[in-house]
Design an enzyme around this catalytic site. Structure first.
Site, short mmCIF file in Angstrom:
data_model
loop_
_atom_site.label_atom_id
_atom_site.label_comp_id
_atom_site.label_asym_id
_atom_site.label_seq_id
_atom_site.Cartn_x
_atom_site.Cartn_y
_atom_site.Cartn_z
N CYS A 139 -32.61 33.37 -1.90
CA CYS A 139 -33.92 32.80 -2.25
C CYS A 139 -33.80 31.29 -2.36
CB CYS A 139 -34.40 33.38 -3.59
SG CYS A 139 -36.05 32.81 -4.05
N CYS A 154 -33.94 42.37 -14.09
CA CYS A 154 -34.73 41.25 -13.58
C CYS A 154 -33.89 39.97 -13.55
CB CYS A 154 -35.90 41.08 -14.53
SG CYS A 154 -37.22 40.17 -13.86
N CYS A 193 -37.70 48.41 -6.86
CA CYS A 193 -37.84 46.95 -6.84
C CYS A 193 -37.17 46.46 -5.55
CB CYS A 193 -37.18 46.36 -8.08
SG CYS A 193 -37.20 44.58 -8.12
N CYS A 223 -34.65 29.27 -9.25
CA CYS A 223 -35.03 29.35 -10.67
C CYS A 223 -33.75 29.31 -11.51
CB CYS A 223 -35.81 30.63 -10.94
SG CYS A 223 -37.33 30.72 -9.99
N CYS A 258 -31.89 32.67 -12.68
CA CYS A 258 -31.82 33.81 -11.75
C CYS A 258 -30.57 33.77 -10.87
CB CYS A 258 -33.08 33.79 -10.88
SG CYS A 258 -33.02 35.01 -9.56
N GLU A 303 -29.89 43.62 -2.23
CA GLU A 303 -29.84 44.64 -3.28
C GLU A 303 -31.23 45.13 -3.64
OE1 GLU A 303 -27.61 42.81 -6.46
OE2 GLU A 303 -25.72 43.15 -5.41
S1 SF4 Z 1 -36.62 34.46 -9.90
FE1 SF4 Z 1 -34.92 34.40 -8.41
S2 SF4 Z 1 -35.61 35.64 -6.68
FE2 SF4 Z 1 -37.43 35.17 -7.92
S3 SF4 Z 1 -38.28 33.28 -7.01
FE3 SF4 Z 1 -36.89 32.61 -8.65
S4 SF4 Z 1 -34.89 32.29 -7.63
FE4 SF4 Z 1 -36.16 33.52 -6.24
#
Ligand code: SF4
Length: 377
Positions: free
Chosen positions: A115, A371, A108, A119, A122, A94
């Site tokens: 990933c 975000c 963006c 985090c 996220c 995306e």
């Molecule tokens: S915020 Fe999301 S996309 Fe960015 S490094 Fe952390 S897990 Fe990965």
């Protein structure tokens, strides 16, 4: 798109003169064609073979939000547009366009499928990591929006090529590498994409209009400090002590603040460039007066003579899907954004301590394009 080098190889195979490779490359990256029949500088009888052998994009548009109809009808109304792309191996990534004001269109881009950083706040982190995107796949996300803006501009009532008065800018003006993925874990392809996007003979976007955002991969920061490019660096910080940061961002266990911040300081020393610290505010977690004072102290400790290069971007948390599961040890029920007043108070405290600060407002929350929300639906 394909790189100029690969097009030169293709032209050689077809016994075509070398300058044709540049024309083909520029048709895609500069003239922003969406079909080879639009490449009027190339012989008409080539269009069919180009259509077959040189795809304009490595990515297929799977879905646009808000839907295309809305964009066609009222291009200046949508200030956030999200595209879900399908890759050649049927994966989905995306990308988001944010139309800030009259003179900024920021794309963006994603750098990986999923990933690995996980985090806590996220949506992409919940997907896990699948693969790195190639430089061409990264560039093609930008080119798709460039074509969309170009087409939107020409459809806007009152548009005249001689005058842009009253019309939103029709070009991609900024790129942030802040979509799905950790850019410094796909270092070579991201740097190659930046070079392609900066190419004066092609897309020609200035390095200073691009920003790489990292969760804090120290070897990537140190390597980036030695690159001869002026692209901006942003660090996702989000906490002012290791205990909290490790809960929010597992990368902190490998690269804690005492490793991360000296690497940033070294980057500042080598480049004399400002560094942006992205700081998501979570209600009841990192928005208190004490937390803000701890953040001030952290900055002053690690950047005593470089405070003019520190810039903190405050962002209220964007909820994801059914809500992110909480890491253990946080005394809250769920992640939430503090009120606007609280965010303002944090900004005021930072400012009073001579720290440059910007409150970044939500873009695209309603289409899960904000975000930390990519990949949530
Ligand atoms: S915020 Fe999301 S996309 Fe960015 S490094 Fe952390 S897990 Fe990965």
């Amino acid at each position: 798109m394909q790189t100029l080098e690969s097009l030169q190889v293709w032209c050689k195979k077809k016994n075509l003169p070398n300058y044709r490779a540049k024309q083909i490359y520029q048709a895609i990256t500069k003239n922003l064609i969406s079909n080879w029949s639009e490449a009027l500088e190339l012989p008409k009888d080539w269009h069919e073979i180009l259509n077959k052998e040189i795809p304009i994009s490595t990515l297929r548009v799977k879905k646009i939000l808000p839907d295309e109809g809305a964009i066609n009808r009222a291009p200046t109304d949508a200030n956030t547009i999200k595209i879900a792309f399908q890759t050649h191996d049927d994966l989905i990534i995306e990308t988001v366009l944010m139309r800030h004001d009259r003179d900024r269109n920021t794309v963006c881009v994603s750098t990986q499928v999923g990933c690995a950083m996980n985090c806590a706040f996220c949506a992409t982190g919940k997907l896990g990591f699948t693969r790195n995107l190639s430089a061409e796949e990264i560039v093609d996300q930008v080119l798709e929006f460039a074509r969309l803006l170009n087409a939107t501009r020409c459809r806007t009532p009152g548009y005249s090529p001689m005058s842009d008065i009253g019309i939103m800018p029709s070009k991609v003006t900024n790129i942030v590498f802040m979509g799905m993925g950790e850019p410094f874990l796909n270092y070579e392809n991201v740097i190659e994409a930046i070079k392609i996007l900066n190419d004066k003979d092609g897309f020609n976007l200035g390095h200073r209009h691009m920003t790489i955002s990292t969760s804090g991969i120290v070897p990537g920061i140190l390597k980036f400090a030695d690159e001869d490019i002026q692209t901006n660096l942003a660090i996702s910080l989000h906490a002012s002590n290791n205990k909290l940061r490790s809960k929010l961002m597992p990368v902190n266990k490998k690269y804690p603040l005492e490793k991360l911040l000296p690497a940033v300081s070294l980057y500042m020393k080598k480049t004399n460039r400002k560094v942006f610290f992205e700081y998501i505010l979570f209600a009841g977690i990192n928005d208190s007066r004490e937390s803000t004072e701890e953040l001030v102290a952290l900055m002053k400790t690690y950047f005593p003579n470089q405070m003019q290069l520190v810039h903190i971007n405050l962002i209220g948390y964007n909820p994801i899907g059914s809500g992110a599961p909480l890491p253990t040890g946080l005394e809250i029920e769920k992640f939430e954004s503090p009120s606007k007043e609280t965010i303002k108070k944090v900004a005021d405290t930072l400012q009073k301590n001579s720290i440059l600060v910007t409150i970044r407002y939500h873009f695209g929350g309603e289409i899960n394009a904000a975000c930390g929300q990519l990949g949530s639906k």
